[in-house]
Design an enzyme around this catalytic site. Structure first.
Site, PDB file in Angstrom:
ATOM      1  CD  GLU A 195       7.776 -20.864 -11.162  1.00  8.26           C
ATOM      2  OE1 GLU A 195       8.000 -20.596 -12.306  1.00  8.26           O
ATOM      3  OE2 GLU A 195       8.831 -21.447 -10.399  1.00  8.26           O
TER       4      GLU A 195
ATOM      5  CG  ASP B 191      -0.763  -2.389 -15.578  1.00 10.04           C
ATOM      6  OD1 ASP B 191      -1.134  -1.470 -15.029  1.00 10.04           O
ATOM      7  OD2 ASP B 191       0.213  -2.145 -16.140  1.00 10.04           O
ATOM      8  N   GLY B 192      -3.640  -2.249 -16.486  1.00 10.03           N
ATOM      9  CA  GLY B 192      -4.288  -2.026 -17.821  1.00 10.03           C
ATOM     10  C   GLY B 192      -5.681  -1.582 -17.897  1.00 10.03           C
TER      11      GLY B 192
ATOM     12  CD1 TRP C 114       0.849   7.922  -2.664  1.00  9.90           C
ATOM     13  CD2 TRP C 114      -1.323   8.827  -2.810  1.00  9.90           C
ATOM     14  NE1 TRP C 114      -0.080   7.422  -1.532  1.00  9.90           N
ATOM     15  CE2 TRP C 114      -1.234   7.863  -1.870  1.00  9.90           C
ATOM     16  CE3 TRP C 114      -2.428   9.649  -3.107  1.00  9.90           C
ATOM     17  CZ2 TRP C 114      -2.217   7.810  -0.992  1.00  9.90           C
ATOM     18  CZ3 TRP C 114      -3.747   9.389  -2.402  1.00  9.90           C
ATOM     19  CH2 TRP C 114      -3.467   8.542  -1.151  1.00  9.90           C
TER      20      TRP C 114
ATOM     21  CG  HIS D 234      -9.445   3.212 -12.335  1.00 13.09           C
ATOM     22  ND1 HIS D 234      -8.231   2.220 -12.746  1.00 13.09           N
ATOM     23  CD2 HIS D 234      -9.075   4.199 -12.777  1.00 13.09           C
ATOM     24  CE1 HIS D 234      -7.162   3.020 -12.976  1.00 13.09           C
ATOM     25  NE2 HIS D 234      -7.492   4.280 -13.083  1.00 13.09           N
TER      26      HIS D 234
ATOM     27  CG  LEU E 166       8.713  -7.647 -10.302  1.00 18.30           C
ATOM     28  CD1 LEU E 166       9.756  -8.080  -9.138  1.00 18.30           C
ATOM     29  CD2 LEU E 166       7.561  -8.890 -10.330  1.00 18.30           C
ATOM     30  CB  SER E 167       5.241  -1.562 -10.717  1.00 23.06           C
ATOM     31  OG  SER E 167       5.241  -1.845 -12.179  1.00 23.06           O
TER      32      SER E 167
ATOM     33  CG  LEU F 229      -9.132 -16.121  -0.452  1.00 28.91           C
ATOM     34  CD1 LEU F 229      -7.980 -16.524  -1.195  1.00 28.91           C
ATOM     35  CD2 LEU F 229      -9.927 -15.076  -1.607  1.00 28.91           C
TER      36      LEU F 229
HETATM   37  C1  IPE Z   1       1.261  -0.906 -10.928  1.00 29.72           C
HETATM   38  O1  IPE Z   1       0.779  -0.634 -12.247  1.00 29.72           O
HETATM   39  C2  IPE Z   1       0.469  -0.756  -9.794  1.00 29.72           C
HETATM   40  C3  IPE Z   1      -0.989  -1.288  -9.887  1.00 29.72           C
HETATM   41  C4  IPE Z   1      -1.456  -2.312 -10.690  1.00 29.72           C
HETATM   42  C5  IPE Z   1      -1.924  -0.860  -8.459  1.00 29.72           C
HETATM   43  P1  IPE Z   1       1.459   0.875 -12.608  1.00 29.72           P
HETATM   44  O2  IPE Z   1       0.652   0.969 -13.928  1.00 29.72           O
HETATM   45  O3  IPE Z   1       1.257   1.928 -11.516  1.00 29.72           O
HETATM   46  O4  IPE Z   1       2.814   0.225 -12.796  1.00 29.72           O
HETATM   47  P2  IPE Z   1       3.884   1.079 -14.045  1.00 29.72           P
HETATM   48  O5  IPE Z   1       3.872   2.459 -13.740  1.00 29.72           O
HETATM   49  O6  IPE Z   1       3.463   0.659 -15.285  1.00 29.72           O
HETATM   50  O7  IPE Z   1       5.186   0.413 -13.791  1.00 29.72           O
HETATM   51  C1  IPE Z   2      -3.906  -0.426 -13.170  1.00 28.77           C
HETATM   52  O1  IPE Z   2      -4.280  -0.047 -14.181  1.00 28.77           O
HETATM   53  C2  IPE Z   2      -4.575   0.247 -11.971  1.00 28.77           C
HETATM   54  C3  IPE Z   2      -3.890   1.093 -11.267  1.00 28.77           C
HETATM   55  C4  IPE Z   2      -2.686   1.411 -11.175  1.00 28.77           C
HETATM   56  C5  IPE Z   2      -4.845   1.892  -9.896  1.00 28.77           C
HETATM   57  P1  IPE Z   2      -3.460   1.190 -14.683  1.00 28.77           P
HETATM   58  O2  IPE Z   2      -4.329   2.380 -14.297  1.00 28.77           O
HETATM   59  O3  IPE Z   2      -2.230   1.345 -14.492  1.00 28.77           O
HETATM   60  O4  IPE Z   2      -3.961   1.338 -16.294  1.00 28.77           O
HETATM   61  P2  IPE Z   2      -2.939   1.445 -17.509  1.00 28.77           P
HETATM   62  O5  IPE Z   2      -1.576   0.551 -17.235  1.00 28.77           O
HETATM   63  O6  IPE Z   2      -2.536   2.789 -17.557  1.00 28.77           O
HETATM   64  O7  IPE Z   2      -3.710   0.930 -18.752  1.00 28.77           O
HETATM   65 MG    MG Z   3      -0.509   0.421 -15.347  1.00 31.23          MG
END
Ligand code: IPE
Ligand code: IPE
Ligand code: MG
Length: 235
Positions: free
Chosen positions: A200, A19-20, A68, A36, A188-189, A130
């Site tokens: 953990e 994420d991020g 989506w 991305h 956990l999303s 792996l």
């Molecule tokens: C979870 O991240 C999904 C992926 C990293 C692929 P999101 O950015 O979609 O989750 P939320 O919306 O912060 O919970």
């Molecule tokens: C995770 O990064 C990648 C996917 C969910 C596809 P994000 O796109 O959620 O990035 P942030 O959380 O908005 O920074």
């Molecule tokens: Mg995100």
């Protein structure tokens, strides 16, 4: 880092919520999709480090079923990145003796992505260094619901087999030992809810494009310091 193998358990399963990416890009005045793209570098490095550390299974959350709902332009860009990157990642996996498979729904993936997924899985099926699992159009709740329905409809079926089938896995559902989430959120999303029963949890503020092998080592080191009790008492 030396002595790395010391903190790896046999058959260790590491799962990562990558994420991020969006915030990484926005902070640089770039479009979210640039984040991305930048995340691909991290993915490659983390996979290589996982092989070096002899991790058995690495499951990476690449696209959730809820993703989506993002703007069409971002979803399209993500699908284009996947279709473009899967063949080269598969080639890298063959060279590194990695088995690549995808978990999640397949019926909503655009054709070029589905074809790239099927080719990547076929090319890497014999990898033993792996097991790299990419979660695409993945929702733990959806998988659990469909597995429960399947077992309900078929009498006393095997729930884990049904769960495996629900997200198109081709091997048994392994428990997660260490769950890492980058990007600072602590949730956990809808990722691997069943498999994380005794995982953990490790949360880091680093955005995914900034997460590298050294940072994975830090997470593995933190994991080694944890005391896992599984409901029992420590001895
Ligand atoms: C979870 O991240 C999904 C992926 C990293 C692929 P999101 O950015 O979609 O989750 P939320 O919306 O912060 O919970
Ligand atoms: C995770 O990064 C990648 C996917 C969910 C596809 P994000 O796109 O959620 O990035 P942030 O959380 O908005 O920074
Ligand atoms: Mg995100």
């Amino acid at each position: 880092m030396t002595g790395d193998q010391e903190f790896i358990e046999d058959s260790m399963h590491v799962a990562i919520i990558m994420d991020g990416n969006g915030r990484w890009a926005t902070e640089r005045g770039l479009p979210r999709t640039a984040g991305h793209h930048a995340g691909i570098r991290s993915l490659r490095e983390i996979v290589e480090t996982a092989v070096q550390r002899q991790i058995h299974t690495l499951t990476l959350y690449a696209f959730s079923s809820d993703n989506w709902q993002r703007p069409q332009s971002e979803v399209r860009a993500l699908m284009r990145i996947l279709a473009a990157q899967l063949p080269s990642q598969a080639a890298r996996c063959v060279r590194q003796n990695i088995r690549l498979s995808i978990i999640g729904r397949r019926d909503r993936l655009p054709d070029p992505v589905l074809q790239a997924v099927q080719r990547a899985e076929a090319r890497t099926i014999h990898g033993t260094a792996l097991h790299l699992r990419l979660a695409l159009d993945y929702s733990a709740r959806d998988s659990l619901t469909r597995a429960a329905q399947h077992v309900g409809n078929n009498g006393n079926g095997d729930f884990l087999q049904a769960l495996m089938r629900a997200y198109n896995a081709d091997s048994p559902v392994p428990d997660v030992d260490l769950l890492i989430r980058t990007g600072g959120e602590q949730r956990l999303s809808d990722f691997l809810l069943w498999e994380c029963a005794y995982a953990e949890l490790y949360f880091t503020p680093d955005y995914w494009p900034d997460f590298d092998g050294t940072k994975l080592d830090a997470a593995l080191y933190a994991f080694q310091k944890r005391q896992r009790r599984f409901g029992s008492v420590s001895v």
